[in-house]
Motif scaffolding. Structure first.
Motif, PDB file in Angstrom:
ATOM      1  N   CYS A 147     -34.930 -89.305 -71.545  1.00  0.00           N
ATOM      2  CA  CYS A 147     -33.835 -88.935 -70.552  1.00  0.00           C
ATOM      3  C   CYS A 147     -34.785 -87.797 -69.636  1.00  0.00           C
ATOM      4  N   GLY A 148     -35.505 -86.929 -70.390  1.00  0.00           N
ATOM      5  CA  GLY A 148     -35.925 -85.699 -69.771  1.00  0.00           C
ATOM      6  C   GLY A 148     -37.448 -86.576 -68.862  1.00  0.00           C
ATOM      7  N   PHE A 149     -38.065 -87.683 -69.463  1.00  0.00           N
ATOM      8  CA  PHE A 149     -38.969 -88.427 -68.920  1.00  0.00           C
ATOM      9  C   PHE A 149     -38.562 -88.644 -67.298  1.00  0.00           C
ATOM     10  N   GLY A 150     -37.537 -89.604 -67.548  1.00  0.00           N
ATOM     11  CA  GLY A 150     -36.827 -90.297 -66.556  1.00  0.00           C
ATOM     12  C   GLY A 150     -36.219 -89.238 -65.409  1.00  0.00           C
ATOM     13  N   ILE A 151     -35.799 -88.303 -65.763  1.00  0.00           N
ATOM     14  CA  ILE A 151     -35.357 -86.950 -64.709  1.00  0.00           C
ATOM     15  C   ILE A 151     -36.547 -86.551 -64.118  1.00  0.00           C
ATOM     16  N   CYS A 152     -37.721 -86.220 -64.886  1.00  0.00           N
ATOM     17  CA  CYS A 152     -38.955 -85.735 -64.211  1.00  0.00           C
ATOM     18  C   CYS A 152     -39.456 -86.454 -63.234  1.00  0.00           C
ATOM     19  N   HIS A 153     -39.659 -87.993 -63.674  1.00  0.00           N
ATOM     20  CA  HIS A 153     -40.083 -88.803 -62.807  1.00  0.00           C
ATOM     21  C   HIS A 153     -39.318 -89.037 -61.394  1.00  0.00           C
ATOM     22  N   MET A 154     -37.969 -89.119 -61.683  1.00  0.00           N
ATOM     23  CA  MET A 154     -37.139 -89.215 -60.314  1.00  0.00           C
ATOM     24  C   MET A 154     -36.962 -88.151 -59.570  1.00  0.00           C
ATOM     25  N   LEU A 155     -37.329 -86.866 -60.072  1.00  0.00           N
ATOM     26  CA  LEU A 155     -37.492 -85.671 -59.332  1.00  0.00           C
ATOM     27  C   LEU A 155     -38.701 -85.283 -58.548  1.00  0.00           C
ATOM     28  N   PHE A 156     -39.877 -85.689 -59.365  1.00  0.00           N
ATOM     29  CA  PHE A 156     -41.253 -85.128 -58.623  1.00  0.00           C
ATOM     30  C   PHE A 156     -42.224 -86.337 -58.566  1.00  0.00           C
ATOM     31  N   TRP A 157     -42.359 -87.292 -59.353  1.00  0.00           N
ATOM     32  CA  TRP A 157     -43.335 -88.246 -59.375  1.00  0.00           C
ATOM     33  C   TRP A 157     -43.065 -89.645 -58.466  1.00  0.00           C
ATOM     34  N   THR A 158     -41.868 -90.218 -58.412  1.00  0.00           N
ATOM     35  CA  THR A 158     -41.348 -91.171 -57.851  1.00  0.00           C
ATOM     36  C   THR A 158     -41.988 -91.275 -56.310  1.00  0.00           C
ATOM     37  N   ASP A 159     -42.408 -90.466 -55.565  1.00  0.00           N
ATOM     38  CA  ASP A 159     -42.769 -90.521 -54.265  1.00  0.00           C
ATOM     39  C   ASP A 159     -44.366 -90.576 -54.227  1.00  0.00           C
ATOM     40  N   VAL A 160     -44.683 -90.312 -55.301  1.00  0.00           N
ATOM     41  CA  VAL A 160     -46.410 -90.685 -55.698  1.00  0.00           C
ATOM     42  C   VAL A 160     -46.502 -92.241 -55.467  1.00  0.00           C
ATOM     43  N   VAL A 161     -45.545 -93.116 -55.729  1.00  0.00           N
ATOM     44  CA  VAL A 161     -45.681 -94.641 -55.811  1.00  0.00           C
ATOM     45  C   VAL A 161     -45.279 -95.277 -54.361  1.00  0.00           C
ATOM     46  N   ALA A 162     -45.982 -95.700 -53.707  1.00  0.00           N
ATOM     47  CA  ALA A 162     -45.976 -96.201 -52.177  1.00  0.00           C
ATOM     48  C   ALA A 162     -45.666 -97.567 -52.336  1.00  0.00           C
ATOM     49  N   TYR A 163     -44.492 -98.176 -51.717  1.00  0.00           N
ATOM     50  CA  TYR A 163     -44.345 -99.699 -51.601  1.00  0.00           C
ATOM     51  C   TYR A 163     -44.080 -99.883 -50.375  1.00  0.00           C
ATOM     52  N   ALA A 164     -43.323 -99.239 -49.597  1.00  0.00           N
ATOM     53  CA  ALA A 164     -43.221 -99.676 -47.906  1.00  0.00           C
ATOM     54  C   ALA A 164     -42.385 -98.310 -47.644  1.00  0.00           C
ATOM     55  N   TYR A 165     -41.958 -98.347 -46.178  1.00  0.00           N
ATOM     56  CA  TYR A 165     -41.398 -97.411 -45.570  1.00  0.00           C
ATOM     57  C   TYR A 165     -39.945 -97.004 -46.298  1.00  0.00           C
ATOM     58  N   GLY A 166     -39.921 -95.822 -46.683  1.00  0.00           N
ATOM     59  CA  GLY A 166     -38.617 -95.178 -47.402  1.00  0.00           C
ATOM     60  C   GLY A 166     -39.266 -95.253 -48.773  1.00  0.00           C
ATOM     61  N   GLY A 180     -42.213 -93.674 -51.091  1.00  0.00           N
ATOM     62  CA  GLY A 180     -43.324 -92.833 -51.449  1.00  0.00           C
ATOM     63  C   GLY A 180     -44.347 -92.740 -50.297  1.00  0.00           C
ATOM     64  N   LEU A 181     -45.363 -92.084 -50.971  1.00  0.00           N
ATOM     65  CA  LEU A 181     -46.638 -91.609 -49.867  1.00  0.00           C
ATOM     66  C   LEU A 181     -48.002 -92.700 -50.256  1.00  0.00           C
ATOM     67  N   VAL A 182     -48.725 -92.865 -49.363  1.00  0.00           N
ATOM     68  CA  VAL A 182     -49.988 -93.554 -49.501  1.00  0.00           C
ATOM     69  C   VAL A 182     -50.958 -92.612 -50.046  1.00  0.00           C
ATOM     70  N   ASN A 183     -51.535 -92.928 -51.343  1.00  0.00           N
ATOM     71  CA  ASN A 183     -52.428 -91.924 -52.129  1.00  0.00           C
ATOM     72  C   ASN A 183     -53.055 -92.487 -52.983  1.00  0.00           C
ATOM     73  N   PRO A 184     -54.273 -92.311 -53.308  1.00  0.00           N
ATOM     74  CA  PRO A 184     -55.212 -92.841 -54.567  1.00  0.00           C
ATOM     75  C   PRO A 184     -54.623 -92.878 -55.663  1.00  0.00           C
ATOM     76  N   HIS A 185     -53.456 -92.238 -56.156  1.00  0.00           N
ATOM     77  CA  HIS A 185     -52.948 -92.400 -57.560  1.00  0.00           C
ATOM     78  C   HIS A 185     -51.885 -92.800 -57.738  1.00  0.00           C
ATOM     79  N   GLN A 186     -51.308 -93.639 -56.801  1.00  0.00           N
ATOM     80  CA  GLN A 186     -50.060 -94.391 -56.872  1.00  0.00           C
ATOM     81  C   GLN A 186     -49.956 -95.557 -58.019  1.00  0.00           C
ATOM     82  N   ALA A 187     -51.034 -95.948 -58.378  1.00  0.00           N
ATOM     83  CA  ALA A 187     -50.906 -96.875 -59.420  1.00  0.00           C
ATOM     84  C   ALA A 187     -50.623 -96.417 -60.689  1.00  0.00           C
ATOM     85  N   VAL A 188     -50.949 -95.097 -60.987  1.00  0.00           N
ATOM     86  CA  VAL A 188     -51.018 -94.279 -62.054  1.00  0.00           C
ATOM     87  C   VAL A 188     -49.427 -93.936 -62.386  1.00  0.00           C
TER      88      VAL A 188
END
Length: 435
Positions: A263-282, A284-292
């Motif tokens: 649960c803590g891992f899921g909360i941390c991801h949804m709060l701070f990491w989910t926008d590092v993943v970029a699919y489309a508008y709305g 995330g952000l385009v960045n070199p680390h999105q695959a990780v």
């Protein structure tokens, strides 16, 4: 950096909205005392309290409604969102402090003192939130299924096929850059972003380079994706918080801490990491680390499936969850156990674990069945797959069925902690966390 904390701020604002609206409601013991003690409350204090209550309510409604307009910290709606958030924060700082307790169960915690001056039907010192624990599971899995529209082309309910029909009916484009209009408002939501000369309209002058574009091949699908991701991080973060509270029910100490880690891992991801993943508008952000971080997100999705089934099956909640037809509860209980075992074997062990290791070391991504060469040895093994996208469909249908069949679903209660009896263990209530 600001964008990475943007989702976290939106989630905190939603929790603040719940807390403040409760504090300025009839269910709050503080509000009742202020309105009942005429000798200690002046007319000016009463009017100020009423005015503040309506400011909180109106501000809360506006904040929820403008969520789709402030997905990015550079969106025009973000300025309004920040101003309204500052307004609620100022009200919260002026509001007398009290701890709110969030609990899940069939009954609320008992108040320490009963207000005999108020009729029994109005003597409620708690809120019962409309969604149940399983309602959050339904909304999260349904939202995940909706935004994975390109992966659900051959999986019921064939989202992309339906969106293409809407595009055809409305005359919307199905190719090129389908990003929402550059001014970020709903007036141009379904306009084509590409001009006849091949240039991208006014997007290039407004949208920053790190904002991803959309090319799903369906305008309607792109807008559904955009609207889903306006609320999905909030839903998942709230869901993981509720699951964290439910770990109090787990008897095994090892299992309890393992569930808390998930649960803590899921909360941390949804709060701070989910926008590092970029699919489309709305999204995330385009960045070199999105695959990780895409891989950390995959594991967060898996935990959101495993933890609630684990908790409800080990506690026997679903087993005895139907009042009138106990056999239905038993069937649901054993179905969930068999389903999660199959999902763990053919999705997590067969695919996720091996592909995660292969990604870390830069190998070709392959499943266990492929590595062992069983695909060629036995044609039946080619069908032994359990794609995550099909699992999402099964899960939101499963949670919807629990609501339709009339199961005893855990209700979510909000109460002031200082008005409650000391905590005690009851079979029909899961103890809580403060808000």
């Amino acid at each position: 950096v600001a964008q990475q904390f943007w989702n976290a701020m939106q989630v905190v604002v939603v929790f603040l909205i719940v807390a403040l609206n409760f504090q300025y409601s009839k269910a709050s013991e503080e509000a009742k005392q202020r309105m009942a003690q005429q000798e200690t409350t002046t007319p000016r204090q009463k009017s100020m309290f009423a005015a503040t209550k309506w400011i909180v309510r109106v501000t809360s409604i506006v904040l929820i409604c403008i969520m789709p307009f402030c997905i990015y910290v550079v969106s025009p709606g973000a300025t309004i969102f920040a101003f309204l958030t500052a307004t609620l924060t100022a009200i919260a700082l002026m509001t007398p402090k009290s701890t709110l307790r969030v609990s899940l169960g069939e009954e609320p915690n008992e108040p320490a003192e009963r207000n005999t001056a108020v009729p029994d039907n109005q003597n409620k010192t708690y809120w019962v939130l409309f969604p149940r624990e399983e309602t959050f599971g339904f909304l999260c899995t349904l939202g995940s299924s909706l935004y994975n529209l390109t992966a659900n082309t051959k999986i019921w309910p064939y989202w992309k096929t339906h969106w293409l029909k809407v595009d055809e009916f409305m005359g919307w484009p199905t190719s090129g850059d389908l990003t929402v209009a550059g001014n970020y408002n709903m007036m141009g939501l379904f306009e084509s972003a590409r001009r006849d000369d091949g240039d991208v309209g006014n997007l290039s002058s407004v949208m920053l380079p790190f904002v991803p574009r959309t090319g799903f091949g369906t305008t309607m699908g792109a807008q559904v994706f955009f609207l889903v991701w306006a609320f999905l991080p909030i839903l998942y973060a709230s869901y993981f918080v509720l699951l964290m509270i439910m770990t109090q029910k787990t008897r095994s100490r090892v299992a309890r801490w393992l569930q808390r880690f998930m649960c803590g891992f899921g909360i941390c991801h949804m709060l701070f990491w989910t926008d590092v993943v970029a699919y489309a508008y709305g999204r995330g952000l385009v960045n070199p680390h999105q695959a990780v971080f895409h891989w950390t997100e995959r594991w967060a999705w898996r935990f959101a499936i495993y933890v609630p089934i684990w908790q409800n099956c080990t506690s026997g909640h679903w087993y005895s969850g139907h009042r009138h037809f106990p056999i239905i509860g038993k069937l649901v209980h054993y179905f969930a156990k068999i389903w999660v075992i199959l999902f763990f074997c053919f999705q997590t062990i067969n695919a996720d674990i091996f592909r995660t290791v292969e990604f870390v070391f830069g190998y070709k991504k392959a499943s266990l069945i492929t590595i062992l060469g069983w695909d060629d040895a036995n044609p039946l093994m080619r069908k032994l797959r359990y794609p995550y996208f099909r699992a999402l469909v099964h899960m939101w249908c499963f949670y919807a069925l629990l609501h339709v069949l009339g199961f005893k679903l855990y209700r979510i209660f909000v109460q002031r902690d200082d008005t409650l009896m000391p905590r005690r263990t009851r079979n029909n209530r899961i103890e809580e966390g403060g808000l």
